[in-house]
Design a protein around this motif. Structure first.
Motif, PDB file in Angstrom:
ATOM      1  N   ALA A  89      33.747  34.071  30.857  1.00 15.59           N
ATOM      2  CA  ALA A  89      34.934  34.754  30.328  1.00 15.59           C
ATOM      3  C   ALA A  89      34.726  36.222  29.923  1.00 15.59           C
ATOM      4  N   PRO A  90      33.584  36.608  29.322  1.00 10.37           N
ATOM      5  CA  PRO A  90      33.452  38.018  28.942  1.00 10.37           C
ATOM      6  C   PRO A  90      33.727  38.996  30.091  1.00 10.37           C
ATOM      7  N   ALA A  91      33.556  38.547  31.329  1.00 10.27           N
ATOM      8  CA  ALA A  91      33.835  39.426  32.477  1.00 10.27           C
ATOM      9  C   ALA A  91      35.295  39.867  32.519  1.00 10.27           C
ATOM     10  N   TYR A  92      36.194  39.090  31.905  1.00 12.71           N
ATOM     11  CA  TYR A  92      37.625  39.444  31.945  1.00 12.71           C
ATOM     12  C   TYR A  92      37.868  40.821  31.330  1.00 12.71           C
ATOM     13  N   TYR A  93      36.969  41.238  30.457  1.00 13.80           N
ATOM     14  CA  TYR A  93      37.185  42.528  29.806  1.00 13.80           C
ATOM     15  C   TYR A  93      37.347  43.649  30.839  1.00 13.80           C
ATOM     16  N   ILE A  94      36.684  43.474  31.997  1.00  9.06           N
ATOM     17  CA  ILE A  94      36.702  44.533  33.012  1.00  9.06           C
ATOM     18  C   ILE A  94      38.112  44.722  33.568  1.00  9.06           C
ATOM     19  N   LEU A  95      38.814  43.612  33.755  1.00 10.46           N
ATOM     20  CA  LEU A  95      40.191  43.673  34.236  1.00 10.46           C
ATOM     21  C   LEU A  95      41.107  44.259  33.162  1.00 10.46           C
ATOM     22  N   ALA A  96      40.867  43.884  31.903  1.00 11.91           N
ATOM     23  CA  ALA A  96      41.735  44.322  30.804  1.00 11.91           C
ATOM     24  C   ALA A  96      41.589  45.812  30.527  1.00 11.91           C
TER      25      ALA A  96
END
Lengths: 489, 69
Positions: free
Chosen positions: A71-78
């Motif tokens: 989940a921490p990877a979602y930060y890149i999209l945000a």
């Protein structure tokens, strides 16, 4: 193996050819080499700015982060999305001011706005320091691609050196105009490749995207939500804020915005570029699929996740095409980064120290510095062992420290003085250096604090201190600087 | 609207509201885990909101008219 390497070499040669063609017939003065005479329309600025979205970071870094952390990877999209909201309001006034005063670099802007050459030198220094990890990650990515495409026959160090040499050649030949045109080819290729492998791999191994996610959730129930400690929701929010605010603080992004023909380019980009971020989704799909299909990579090795699953799933010629797209994602941003740091050093350090230096000498020195920058970047890429995402986050912790004093400089009545801006940046950067060098976290240093404070991204904590120091010093020095502040335009 | 900037705060709030109030894998959105689907929704909404901001922005209109805003 030979097929894959030939395809990759051909893509690098093609990019060089575009660079040569783009520059032909143009005299390369300082303004031409760095900001292309400010003649770029919406499309080219779009691509140049997008050139920094789809870098090795988004291709290998994002898939590796999804693979390793979930989940921490979602930060890149945000953050990429929210950054354009900031740019909508911030870039038009920056662009107007830069055009009116013929500025070509980011430190020029600070020095001019605050009437302080010393602040310009500091900003240049912060920019160059922040660009080092950014360049290292591009070289790391290039090295991984060459290594993987040779199926391990070319070792890591040699791969990185080959990559660095190609980028250097490219910068010296083409300048910013070459970067913009290569961006077109690069983006077309990366979108095709990312969407194709992002759909193909989950379908091939699990029968679809949803079944793939269901399988990941069954194997690792907590992987697709945030942990209670460490990379928690608090880490996510603070990291997204830090990186969204810092997105256009990069000296090369700031410089790229000078290439626009008019200010509405940025406003239109803020509508379109968030959608462009969605390509990252497919990169995540690859990372999550790889986390089940080719498990076992740890730490910096997660950078290899995308290529490892591709080598397992595809014949060499497909790996070659994927690698070629990967090479372009490192080449364009890598060239911008190298050109920017060389220009910053030449123009905002050396030229300040040697007041008589002509523009021609500045350009010449910048061109000589490009290989030096390449050697430094290659050295760290060979000796280092960080994930690509960790490298970029380190850079962001530094570069976002420029945000508070930049935003204040755009206010009609700037409450911040030059010493205030200087002190705030120094304080923020000092905190980041301390935590980076000692490898500490807030949690380790002050274990008594509540969890959400301990998990804060260190760069965002430094940013808060930066603002406090900036305002305090400005309040103390306000009287002395009342007249120099914000000269009438 | 005099301050289109206020509209632009909404995506920040929306983007963070998902993980802050519902840090979980289910329910799936668009066939993706909750938090990823939530982020995608806000990427799309950000584009829509910024298009709205663009339409009502007095600075942008001034720039189109050729005046220095």
């Amino acid at each position: 193996m030979i097929v894959a390497l030939i395809l990759i070499a051909a893509s690098a040669a093609g990019a060089l050819a575009i660079g040569v063609a783009a520059r032909s017939g143009k005299e390369m003065g300082l303004e031409q080499w760095t900001v292309a005479g400010r003649g770029f329309g919406a499309m080219l600025v779009f691509l140049l700015l997008a050139g920094e979205i789809y870098t090795t970071f988004s291709f290998l870094g994002a898939s590796g982060y999804a693979y390793g952390l979930g989940a921490p990877a979602y930060y890149i999209l945000a953050y990429g999305t929210l950054a354009y909201i900031v740019s909508y309001f911030m870039l038009p006034p920056v662009w107007r001011y830069a055009r009116r005063h013929h500025l070509v670099s980011q430190p020029d802007f600070f020095a001019h706005k605050y009437g302080s050459p010393a602040l310009g030198v500091l900003v240049a220094l912060v920019g160059v320091v922040a660009l080092v990890p950014y360049l290292v990650l591009q070289f790391t990515g290039l090295g991984i691609i060459v290594q993987a495409a040779s199926y391990g026959a070319i070792p890591k160090a040699v791969s990185i050196i080959i990559g660095a040499a190609v980028v250097t050649l490219y910068v010296v030949i083409s300048g910013v105009r070459g970067s913009a045109w290569t961006s077109i080819v690069k983006d077309a290729m990366i979108i095709l490749v990312a969407v194709f492998i992002g759909l193909y791999l989950p379908v091939h191994y699990f029968g679809g995207i949803t079944p793939m996610f269901t399988a990941v959730t069954q194997a690792k129930p907590a992987f697709l939500a945030f942990a209670a400690t460490g990379k928690s929701v608090s880490w996510f929010v603070s990291t997204v804020m830090l990186t969204a605010l810092g997105f256009f603080m990069w000296p090369h992004s700031f410089g790229a915005c000078y290439t626009a023909r008019d200010a509405n380019v940025f406003r239109k980009n803020a509508i379109l570029l968030p959608l462009y971020q969605l390509v990252l989704l497919f990169v995540f799909f690859v990372g999550f699929t790889a986390s089940l299909v080719v498990p076992g990579l740890k730490g910096a090795a997660t950078n290899m996740a995308l290529l490892k699953i591709c080598v397992a799933a595809f014949p060499p010629w497909v790996v070659g095409i994927i690698g070629a797209a990967g090479v372009l994602t490192a080449l364009v941003p890598g060239s911008l980064i190298m050109m920017t740091s060389a220009t910053l050093f030449s123009r905002n350090f050396v030229a300040i120290m040697r007041p008589g230096q002509s523009d021609e000498e500045t350009v010449r020195l910048a061109k000589y510095l490009v290989p030096v920058v390449a050697i430094i970047g290659a050295y760290f890429a060979i000796s280092g062992s960080s994930t690509i995402v960790a490298l970029l986050l380190m850079g962001y912790s530094f570069v976002t420290q420029l945000f508070p004093s930049l935003i204040c400089a755009l206010l009609r009545r700037n409450p911040v003085t030059a010493p205030g801006a200087f002190a705030g940046i120094v304080a923020g950067v000092a905190v980041v250096v301390y935590f980076t060098v000692t490898n500490e976290t807030i949690g380790k240093l002050l274990p008594g604090l509540p969890e959400f404070v301990r998990d804060l991204n260190i760069g965002s904590a430094a940013l808060l201190l930066n603002v406090v120091v900036m305002l305090a010093v400005s309040a103390v020095t306000a009287r002395a600087y009342a007249t120099a502040d914000n000269p009438a335009e | 609207m005099k301050h289109p900037g206020l509209l632009a705060i909404i995506p920040f709030i929306g983007m963070f509201a998902g993980p802050v109030f519902h840090n979980a894998v289910t329910p799936f959105i668009f066939g993706m885990p909750f938090l990823l689907g939530w982020t995608v929704i806000w990427v799309l909404l950000t584009s829509v909101i910024m298009a709205l901001v663009y339409l009502i922005d007095p600075h942008r209109k001034a720039a189109d008219a050729g005046e220095a805003p």
